[in-house]
Design a protein around this motif. Structure first.
Motif: not given
Ligand code: ZN
Length: 281
Positions: A100, A161, A250, A254, A264
């Motif tokens: 990410e 994100e 963020h 997760h 996830y």
């Molecule tokens: Zn993510």
């Protein structure tokens, strides 16, 4: 359905203007890793072509871009690294965070700093990952029927994100947008200053091109300086630091999902937002 073709198309609709078009309409332009890196290659092509003064980012079909496609995170097909983030194969949040950081935050920041004016030409949905292709652009021209949404809280994360929500709208509006996952329609987005122009869908392409040509007449270096000046103003307001902190939060979401559910994302998000995602088969 043959889904092996190119994910984007590069066009020159007029002298001085490049149009990069997401070309996976049967999937409502759901993104995969290949699409992001094809898009990045198109941006590189437009950056290095001194005849190009303005770039339009558009999407074929009903929706500009409906989401990040399923199975995207960790898929390295078509990836051409733009950051030094590594460790994609590592277990736990280490691997997903690396992906990410590279493919989401890394590319969005790179496009946000693209040194020529950019215009997003959007119709239908720009939801979650779709919004991450719109917000890095300088200007947004929306069709009357389009909507923005970030339903990612339902999936256990603080938001998508590229977390510029509190810069795209005021803090109270951003919180409601995130807490409810609701759609902001084009006219409301215009009212709160998030889009520049709202036009009928049949006029979307011509209105965006007209705006691009108006900008393209101006001196390219002054445009570049103006863009940098405005971008730096938002950085002085804390944009970059805010992005870093939000990205970490963020990832904490997760990590929580991996610890509590060994997955996830929180799959219950699909029930909370039944219209989210690519077309249901
Ligand atoms: Zn993510």
């Amino acid at each position: 359905m043959n889904d092996d073709g190119p994910r984007t198309r590069y066009e020159n609709p007029a002298y001085g203007v490049a149009r990069i078009v997401l070309s996976r309409p049967e999937m409502w332009n759901a993104q995969d890793t290949r699409m992001l890196y094809e898009l990045d290659a198109d941006f590189q092509r437009a950056a290095l072509d001194d005849d190009i003064r303005v770039v339009i980012v558009a999407g074929d079909g009903e929706h500009f871009s409906s989401c990040h496609g399923p199975g995207m995170v960790g898929d390295e097909e078509g990836m051409k690294r733009v950051t030094l983030a590594g460790g994609f194969t590592r277990p736990g949040v280490e691997g997903t965070m690396a992906y990410e950081e590279e493919a989401f935050l890394g590319l969005c920041w790179r496009w946000r700093n693209f040194p020529k004016p950019t215009i997003a030409q959007v119709q239908g949905r720009a939801w979650a990952g779709g919004l991450m292709l719109v917000w890095p652009c300088d200007l947004i021209v929306a069709s009357e029927d389009m909507s923005f949404s970030d339903p990612v809280i339902g999936f256990g994360m603080s938001g998508h994100e590229y977390f510029v929500h509190a810069f795209e709208m005021n803090a109270r509006q951003a919180k409601e947008f995130l807490y409810t996952g609701r759609e902001i329609l084009a006219d409301e987005a215009f009212r709160i200053g998030m889009v520049n122009r709202v036009v009928p869908r049949e006029d979307l392409e011509s209105a965006t091109l007209e705006l691009a040509l108006e900008i393209a007449q101006r001196p390219s270096f002054a445009l570049r300086l103006a863009k940098a000046a405005v971008n730096q103003a938002t950085e002085a307001q804390g944009l970059w630091n805010s992005l870093q902190t939000s990205f970490s939060l963020h990832q904490l979401g997760h990590a929580q999902m991996m610890l509590t559910a060994n997955q996830y994302i929180d799959e219950r998000g699909w029930e909370l937002s039944p219209n989210f995602g690519p077309p249901k088969k």
